[in-house]
Design a protein around this motif. Structure first.
Motif, PDB file in Angstrom:
ATOM      1  N   UNK A  62      -3.686 -15.746  -0.228  1.00 29.23           N
ATOM      2  CA  UNK A  62      -3.258 -15.355  -1.574  1.00 29.23           C
ATOM      3  C   UNK A  62      -4.353 -15.493  -2.627  1.00 29.23           C
ATOM      4  N   UNK A  63      -5.528 -15.957  -2.221  1.00 28.43           N
ATOM      5  CA  UNK A  63      -6.570 -16.246  -3.208  1.00 28.43           C
ATOM      6  C   UNK A  63      -6.992 -15.016  -4.002  1.00 28.43           C
ATOM      7  N   UNK A  64      -7.243 -13.900  -3.333  1.00 28.69           N
ATOM      8  CA  UNK A  64      -7.743 -12.719  -4.034  1.00 28.69           C
ATOM      9  C   UNK A  64      -6.783 -12.291  -5.131  1.00 28.69           C
ATOM     10  N   UNK A  65      -5.500 -12.225  -4.813  1.00 29.47           N
ATOM     11  CA  UNK A  65      -4.507 -11.815  -5.817  1.00 29.47           C
ATOM     12  C   UNK A  65      -4.419 -12.831  -6.947  1.00 29.47           C
ATOM     13  N   UNK A  66      -4.383 -14.109  -6.587  1.00 31.10           N
ATOM     14  CA  UNK A  66      -4.208 -15.125  -7.623  1.00 31.10           C
ATOM     15  C   UNK A  66      -5.409 -15.214  -8.553  1.00 31.10           C
ATOM     16  N   UNK A  67      -6.589 -14.942  -8.032  1.00 27.79           N
ATOM     17  CA  UNK A  67      -7.785 -14.943  -8.876  1.00 27.79           C
ATOM     18  C   UNK A  67      -7.846 -13.707  -9.767  1.00 27.79           C
ATOM     19  N   UNK A  68      -7.322 -12.595  -9.275  1.00 24.92           N
ATOM     20  CA  UNK A  68      -7.392 -11.351 -10.048  1.00 24.92           C
ATOM     21  C   UNK A  68      -6.228 -11.200 -11.021  1.00 24.92           C
ATOM     22  N   UNK A  69      -4.999 -11.591 -10.573  1.00 21.98           N
ATOM     23  CA  UNK A  69      -3.820 -11.305 -11.388  1.00 21.98           C
ATOM     24  C   UNK A  69      -2.852 -12.480 -11.519  1.00 21.98           C
ATOM     25  N   UNK A  70      -2.997 -13.470 -10.668  1.00 28.87           N
ATOM     26  CA  UNK A  70      -1.992 -14.517 -10.597  1.00 28.87           C
ATOM     27  C   UNK A  70      -2.381 -15.803 -11.300  1.00 28.87           C
ATOM     28  N   UNK A  71      -2.035 -16.923 -10.676  1.00 27.02           N
ATOM     29  CA  UNK A  71      -2.112 -18.220 -11.337  1.00 27.02           C
ATOM     30  C   UNK A  71      -3.522 -18.732 -11.575  1.00 27.02           C
ATOM     31  N   UNK A  72      -4.551 -18.105 -10.976  1.00 23.42           N
ATOM     32  CA  UNK A  72      -5.920 -18.595 -11.133  1.00 23.42           C
ATOM     33  C   UNK A  72      -6.785 -17.716 -12.042  1.00 23.42           C
ATOM     34  N   UNK A  73      -6.224 -16.654 -12.608  1.00 22.30           N
ATOM     35  CA  UNK A  73      -7.071 -15.758 -13.389  1.00 22.30           C
ATOM     36  C   UNK A  73      -7.069 -16.145 -14.868  1.00 22.30           C
ATOM     37  N   UNK A  74      -8.130 -15.743 -15.573  1.00 22.85           N
ATOM     38  CA  UNK A  74      -8.244 -16.002 -17.010  1.00 22.85           C
ATOM     39  C   UNK A  74      -7.224 -15.143 -17.755  1.00 22.85           C
ATOM     40  N   UNK A  75      -6.629 -15.712 -18.810  1.00 23.72           N
ATOM     41  CA  UNK A  75      -5.605 -14.986 -19.549  1.00 23.72           C
ATOM     42  C   UNK A  75      -5.894 -15.015 -21.041  1.00 23.72           C
ATOM     43  N   UNK A  76      -5.779 -13.844 -21.647  1.00 25.83           N
ATOM     44  CA  UNK A  76      -5.870 -13.709 -23.108  1.00 25.83           C
ATOM     45  C   UNK A  76      -7.083 -14.441 -23.667  1.00 25.83           C
ATOM     46  N   UNK A  77      -8.218 -14.263 -22.982  1.00 22.19           N
ATOM     47  CA  UNK A  77      -9.454 -14.855 -23.460  1.00 22.19           C
ATOM     48  C   UNK A  77      -9.615 -16.327 -23.147  1.00 22.19           C
ATOM     49  N   UNK A  78      -8.619 -16.926 -22.482  1.00 23.41           N
ATOM     50  CA  UNK A  78      -8.705 -18.345 -22.136  1.00 23.41           C
ATOM     51  C   UNK A  78      -9.191 -18.505 -20.699  1.00 23.41           C
ATOM     52  N   UNK A  79     -10.169 -19.369 -20.523  1.00 26.22           N
ATOM     53  CA  UNK A  79     -10.686 -19.628 -19.185  1.00 26.22           C
ATOM     54  C   UNK A  79      -9.668 -20.423 -18.384  1.00 26.22           C
ATOM     55  N   UNK A  80      -9.547 -20.099 -17.104  1.00 24.26           N
ATOM     56  CA  UNK A  80      -8.695 -20.851 -16.198  1.00 24.26           C
ATOM     57  C   UNK A  80      -9.588 -21.813 -15.417  1.00 24.26           C
ATOM     58  N   UNK A  81      -9.612 -23.093 -15.778  1.00 24.48           N
ATOM     59  CA  UNK A  81     -10.549 -24.033 -15.134  1.00 24.48           C
ATOM     60  C   UNK A  81     -10.341 -24.141 -13.629  1.00 24.48           C
ATOM     61  N   UNK A  82      -9.091 -24.126 -13.188  1.00 26.21           N
ATOM     62  CA  UNK A  82      -8.826 -24.247 -11.760  1.00 26.21           C
ATOM     63  C   UNK A  82      -9.356 -23.024 -11.015  1.00 26.21           C
ATOM     64  N   UNK A  83      -9.163 -21.850 -11.591  1.00 26.88           N
ATOM     65  CA  UNK A  83      -9.696 -20.641 -10.979  1.00 26.88           C
ATOM     66  C   UNK A  83     -11.206 -20.665 -10.869  1.00 26.88           C
ATOM     67  N   UNK A  84     -11.864 -21.167 -11.910  1.00 27.96           N
ATOM     68  CA  UNK A  84     -13.327 -21.226 -11.879  1.00 27.96           C
ATOM     69  C   UNK A  84     -13.822 -22.259 -10.871  1.00 27.96           C
TER      70      UNK A  84
END
Length: 316
Positions: A236-258
């Motif tokens: 599930x990593x590719x999806x979560x990094x691109x669109x799911x729980x690990x991707x950056x949202x509204x200009x905010x960095x997702x530390x766990x994704x990075x």
């Protein structure tokens, strides 16, 4: 905009044998995964399950047919004449589907949860919901994260912070909020019948204001099988990094994704597996440590037996 507290129409149902509850979900998954989700919650006593198939599949609905389950095929016909924005992302589709069901359902309570989540009540859910604060528009369900352990009993970990987190996860805990590689946000059991409510993923909204005034019930948790083994985590990593729980949202960095991206780029080919082992591994030593800190939840889910009871032997 200020948060909103709304009155709950009275009286509410307080007799356990008369409380009716259900689930709304928008799902993607194999027939086996959907079967486990449905069978588990039917066994808990769900009066109705509204299962939206995000990838339409008539065969799944036919194979898992049950009087208490309503399958909705989210095909082009379903989305015709719906707002275009409602279909754009998986999250928006979830919210649209849940809100539509909320406004039409005749249950007392409706939970909006995902196919990889399992309600873990301390006792009968009818008893739990019948005894909820009668003035609360919803019950918050805190998550606990399924660990990597084969078969029953299943082990889950609760979120933790500070010195507890550093003691349990000495290498990566500092960089992982709450020690969860999934969300720490609560899901909701919403009272039905509240006018003009939009049932979101983690909140109820009325005209874009977040509804407050919910309650919690001791022992009611939501077991989340976000990455119960390394193979699922990787898949599930590719999806979560691109669109799911690990991707950056509204200009905010997702530390766990990075952090996960950095581990994927690490020269050590086992770096990502070491991360999953520390955060999700269920070694006896890790389980003892979690238990010592009050962070361990252990339950027998009996998923295969429940699937067999409701649906027989599934085809391979």
């Amino acid at each position: 905009m200020a948060d909103l507290i709304i009155p709950v129409p009275q009286p509410v149902e307080t007799k356990p044998d008369r409380v009716r509850w259900g689930i709304v979900s928008t799902v993607k998954g194999s027939t086996a995964q959907i079967a486990r989700f449905i069978a588990y919650h039917l066994d808990l006593g769900a009066d109705r399950m509204h299962v939206h198939l995000d990838v339409p599949d008539a065969a799944v609905a036919d194979r898992l047919a049950h009087p208490n389950v309503r399958f909705i095929q989210c095909d082009d016909a379903y989305w015709a004449n719906r707002p275009k924005r409602a279909r754009e992302t998986h999250q928006m589709r979830q919210v649209f589907n849940a809100s539509r069901v909320y406004r039409m359902c005749k249950l007392d309570w409706l939970a909006h949860i995902d196919v990889d989540e399992f309600l873990l009540p301390p006792t009968s859910l009818r008893d739990v919901l019948a005894n909820a604060d009668p003035n609360a528009p919803f019950v918050e369900i805190p998550p606990c994260e399924m660990m990597d352990s084969a078969g029953d009993p299943h082990h889950f970990k609760r979120a933790c912070h500070g010195t507890k987190k550093r003691a349990i996860y000495p290498t990566y805990g500092e960089y992982v909020p709450g020690g969860f590689i999934s969300t720490q946000s609560h899901k909701l059991f919403a009272r039905t019948g509240l006018k003009d409510i939009r049932q979101g993923i983690h909140a109820l909204r009325l005209k874009n204001q977040i509804v407050r005034g919910g309650t919690q019930i001791d022992g009611l948790e939501l077991g989340h099988a976000h990455a119960p083994d390394f193979e699922t985590f990787q898949r599930h990593l590719a999806y979560r990094l691109e669109k799911g729980s690990y991707h950056d949202r509204k200009g905010r960095m997702n530390p766990l994704g990075h952090l996960i991206l950095a581990l994927m780029d690490d020269p050590d080919p086992d770096a990502l597996r070491a991360f999953h082992n520390e955060m999700c591994g269920a070694s006896p030593e890790r389980l003892d440590l979690l238990a010592a800190h009050g962070m361990l939840v252990t339950r027998e889910l009996n998923l295969d037996a429940k699937v067999a009871h409701y649906f027989g032997t599934l085809e391979k």
